[in-house]
Scaffold this motif. Structure first.
Motif, PDB file in Angstrom:
ATOM      1  N   MET A   1       0.838  -1.200   0.000  1.00 38.28           N
ATOM      2  CA  MET A   1       0.000   0.000   0.000  1.00 38.28           C
ATOM      3  C   MET A   1       0.875   1.252   0.000  1.00 38.28           C
ATOM      4  N   PRO A   2       0.460   2.299  -0.736  1.00 36.15           N
ATOM      5  CA  PRO A   2       1.192   3.563  -0.659  1.00 36.15           C
ATOM      6  C   PRO A   2       1.010   4.205   0.711  1.00 36.15           C
ATOM      7  N   ASN A   3       1.925   5.096   1.076  1.00 31.58           N
ATOM      8  CA  ASN A   3       1.806   5.777   2.366  1.00 31.58           C
ATOM      9  C   ASN A   3       2.266   7.220   2.246  1.00 31.58           C
ATOM     10  N   PHE A   4       2.037   7.983   3.293  1.00 28.77           N
ATOM     11  CA  PHE A   4       2.435   9.384   3.349  1.00 28.77           C
ATOM     12  C   PHE A   4       2.752   9.716   4.794  1.00 28.77           C
ATOM     13  N   LEU A   5       3.369  10.852   5.015  1.00 28.26           N
ATOM     14  CA  LEU A   5       3.709  11.296   6.361  1.00 28.26           C
ATOM     15  C   LEU A   5       2.729  12.360   6.832  1.00 28.26           C
ATOM     16  N   SER A   6       2.274  12.225   8.066  1.00 25.67           N
ATOM     17  CA  SER A   6       1.425  13.238   8.687  1.00 25.67           C
ATOM     18  C   SER A   6       1.767  13.299  10.171  1.00 25.67           C
ATOM     19  N   ASP A   7       2.157  14.460  10.640  1.00 25.74           N
ATOM     20  CA  ASP A   7       2.441  14.646  12.060  1.00 25.74           C
ATOM     21  C   ASP A   7       3.501  13.653  12.550  1.00 25.74           C
ATOM     22  N   GLY A   8       4.465  13.349  11.685  1.00 29.64           N
ATOM     23  CA  GLY A   8       5.538  12.431  12.049  1.00 29.64           C
ATOM     24  C   GLY A   8       5.176  10.964  11.965  1.00 29.64           C
ATOM     25  N   LEU A   9       3.956  10.649  11.536  1.00 36.87           N
ATOM     26  CA  LEU A   9       3.492   9.263  11.443  1.00 36.87           C
ATOM     27  C   LEU A   9       3.387   8.842   9.983  1.00 36.87           C
ATOM     28  N   THR A  10       3.734   7.589   9.714  1.00 39.67           N
ATOM     29  CA  THR A  10       3.554   7.029   8.384  1.00 39.67           C
ATOM     30  C   THR A  10       2.183   6.365   8.321  1.00 39.67           C
ATOM     31  N   LEU A  11       1.338   6.872   7.429  1.00 39.39           N
ATOM     32  CA  LEU A  11      -0.038   6.390   7.318  1.00 39.39           C
ATOM     33  C   LEU A  11      -0.258   5.800   5.930  1.00 39.39           C
ATOM     34  N   ASN A  12      -0.997   4.709   5.885  1.00 41.60           N
ATOM     35  CA  ASN A  12      -1.246   4.018   4.622  1.00 41.60           C
ATOM     36  C   ASN A  12      -2.604   4.383   4.045  1.00 41.60           C
ATOM     37  N   TYR A  13      -2.690   4.309   2.729  1.00 43.58           N
ATOM     38  CA  TYR A  13      -3.944   4.607   2.044  1.00 43.58           C
ATOM     39  C   TYR A  13      -4.026   3.766   0.781  1.00 43.58           C
ATOM     40  N   ALA A  14      -5.203   3.769   0.160  1.00 43.79           N
ATOM     41  CA  ALA A  14      -5.389   3.082  -1.121  1.00 43.79           C
ATOM     42  C   ALA A  14      -6.352   3.901  -1.962  1.00 43.79           C
ATOM     43  N   ILE A  15      -6.218   3.779  -3.276  1.00 48.06           N
ATOM     44  CA  ILE A  15      -7.064   4.521  -4.212  1.00 48.06           C
ATOM     45  C   ILE A  15      -7.661   3.545  -5.213  1.00 48.06           C
ATOM     46  N   ALA A  16      -8.937   3.729  -5.517  1.00 50.12           N
ATOM     47  CA  ALA A  16      -9.601   2.934  -6.548  1.00 50.12           C
ATOM     48  C   ALA A  16     -10.474   3.861  -7.389  1.00 50.12           C
ATOM     49  N   GLY A  17     -10.449   3.673  -8.692  1.00 53.69           N
ATOM     50  CA  GLY A  17     -11.336   4.409  -9.577  1.00 53.69           C
ATOM     51  C   GLY A  17     -10.854   5.799  -9.942  1.00 53.69           C
ATOM     52  N   ASP A  18     -11.645   6.438 -10.800  1.00 55.67           N
ATOM     53  CA  ASP A  18     -11.399   7.805 -11.236  1.00 55.67           C
ATOM     54  C   ASP A  18     -12.638   8.634 -10.923  1.00 55.67           C
ATOM     55  N   GLY A  19     -12.558   9.926 -11.231  1.00 56.70           N
ATOM     56  CA  GLY A  19     -13.700  10.784 -10.985  1.00 56.70           C
ATOM     57  C   GLY A  19     -13.526  11.605  -9.735  1.00 56.70           C
ATOM     58  N   PRO A  20     -14.579  12.300  -9.309  1.00 60.90           N
ATOM     59  CA  PRO A  20     -14.501  13.133  -8.113  1.00 60.90           C
ATOM     60  C   PRO A  20     -14.095  12.305  -6.895  1.00 60.90           C
ATOM     61  N   PRO A  21     -13.174  12.805  -6.066  1.00 61.84           N
ATOM     62  CA  PRO A  21     -12.642  12.000  -4.965  1.00 61.84           C
ATOM     63  C   PRO A  21     -13.552  11.963  -3.736  1.00 61.84           C
ATOM     64  N   VAL A  22     -13.687  10.775  -3.183  1.00 57.92           N
ATOM     65  CA  VAL A  22     -14.415  10.582  -1.920  1.00 57.92           C
ATOM     66  C   VAL A  22     -13.418   9.983  -0.925  1.00 57.92           C
ATOM     67  N   LEU A  23     -13.085  10.750   0.102  1.00 56.94           N
ATOM     68  CA  LEU A  23     -12.189  10.280   1.150  1.00 56.94           C
ATOM     69  C   LEU A  23     -12.995   9.491   2.172  1.00 56.94           C
ATOM     70  N   CYS A  24     -12.636   8.223   2.366  1.00 54.05           N
ATOM     71  CA  CYS A  24     -13.385   7.317   3.245  1.00 54.05           C
ATOM     72  C   CYS A  24     -12.595   7.102   4.538  1.00 54.05           C
ATOM     73  N   ILE A  25     -13.181   7.507   5.672  1.00 57.85           N
ATOM     74  CA  ILE A  25     -12.496   7.445   6.965  1.00 57.85           C
ATOM     75  C   ILE A  25     -13.209   6.414   7.842  1.00 57.85           C
ATOM     76  N   HIS A  26     -12.486   5.372   8.216  1.00 58.69           N
ATOM     77  CA  HIS A  26     -13.099   4.223   8.881  1.00 58.69           C
ATOM     78  C   HIS A  26     -13.329   4.444  10.375  1.00 58.69           C
ATOM     79  N   GLY A  27     -14.037   3.495  10.959  1.00 65.84           N
ATOM     80  CA  GLY A  27     -14.376   3.557  12.369  1.00 65.84           C
ATOM     81  C   GLY A  27     -13.329   2.927  13.276  1.00 65.84           C
ATOM     82  N   PHE A  28     -13.583   3.021  14.565  1.00 66.01           N
ATOM     83  CA  PHE A  28     -12.671   2.531  15.596  1.00 66.01           C
ATOM     84  C   PHE A  28     -12.433   1.031  15.452  1.00 66.01           C
ATOM     85  N   ALA A  29     -11.167   0.628  15.569  1.00 61.81           N
ATOM     86  CA  ALA A  29     -10.725  -0.773  15.523  1.00 61.81           C
ATOM     87  C   ALA A  29     -10.865  -1.406  14.144  1.00 61.81           C
TER      88      ALA A  29
END
Length: 256
Positions: A1-29
């Motif tokens: 998975m690709p990752n990026f840095l935020s506030d000194g932390l390495t966080l992972n993300y994934a992208i699927a599809g094209d078009g207007p972006p929808v950022l999906c933020i998951h729940g606890f655990a």
């Protein structure tokens, strides 16, 4: 998975599809995979013409997992979302959050309205303001040596879920201490982007959706029929309501 840095932390993300972006933020655990891919949300968004961006929140999934509760304030986790948009060169996105992810989405829309076109708050009603009464029980359940003797139903539910997702339970306990901070009622009134508040009919954790939607200047409520907190996430009625809301406020053909 690709990752990026935020506030000194390495966080992972994934992208699927094209078009207007929808950022999906998951729940606890949970994780981006469990909350959005496994239940069909990513597939649904991509088929509707959107780009689905799933983030593993700090403390979750494949992202860094600090054990310090001071690293999990919702304002900081909202900043992670902005940092991901910056990393991807995205100016504005729709934000879809579930439970803790909905709380993060609300803080993101409040502090960074220029980056958020609209928000979908799934599994989060008036407890955005009232807070989570079961939080201390959940923390105790996460730190318990085993399931044996855990009688609190919500604590048992989250302990089983954390074990199922092979989570770092100490990181989750730290996250629960601070990420559940309520949002001030006056701040909710200042979230002036289109907002869908979607809560299961049998959800005992979220609080009612109607009163929260009434406080939001552009809020609307949707009750997910016959679903509790854990079973609302991938519900077809929730997806249909979410797509209809996006179609009105963030249409997939807007860039064509």
């Amino acid at each position: 998975m690709p990752n990026f840095l935020s506030d000194g932390l390495t966080l992972n993300y994934a992208i699927a599809g094209d078009g207007p972006p929808v950022l999906c933020i998951h729940g606890f655990a949970s994780s981006g995979q469990v909350n959005w891919v496994d239940v069909g949300w990513v597939e649904t968004l991509v088929e509707a013409g959107y780009q689905a961006i799933t983030l593993d929140n700090r403390g979750h999934g494949e992202s860094d997992k600090p054990h310090d509760p001071e690293r999990y304030h919702p304002q900081d986790m909202a900043q992670d979302g902005v940092a991901l948009l910056d990393h991807l060169g995205i100016k504005t996105a729709a934000v879809l959050g579930y439970s803790m992810g909905a709380r993060i989405a609300a803080f993101m829309a409040f502090a960074h309205a220029e980056r958020v076109s609209c928000i979908i708050l799934g599994g989060m009603g008036m407890n955005l303001i009232n807070g989570l009464s079961d939080g201390n029980d959940i923390i105790a359940g996460l730190r318990a040596p085993s399931l044996e003797g855990l009688t609190h139903p919500t604590a048992r539910q989250f302990r089983i879920f954390a074990d199922h997702t092979n989570s770092d339970r100490e990181a989750l306990a730290a996250c629960m201490e601070t990420s559940r901070a309520p949002m001030a009622r006056a701040d909710v009134r200042r979230i002036n982007v289109p907002a869908l508040v979607a809560v299961g009919e049998k959800d005992a954790m979220a609080g009612p959706p109607g009163p929260l939607a009434n406080l939001l200047p552009q809020g609307e409520a949707f009750v997910i029929p016959k679903r509790d907190h854990m079973r609302s996430t991938g519900d077809k009625a929730f997806k249909d309501a979410g797509l209809a809301f996006l179609g009105r406020n963030f249409p997939a053909n807007r860039h064509s």
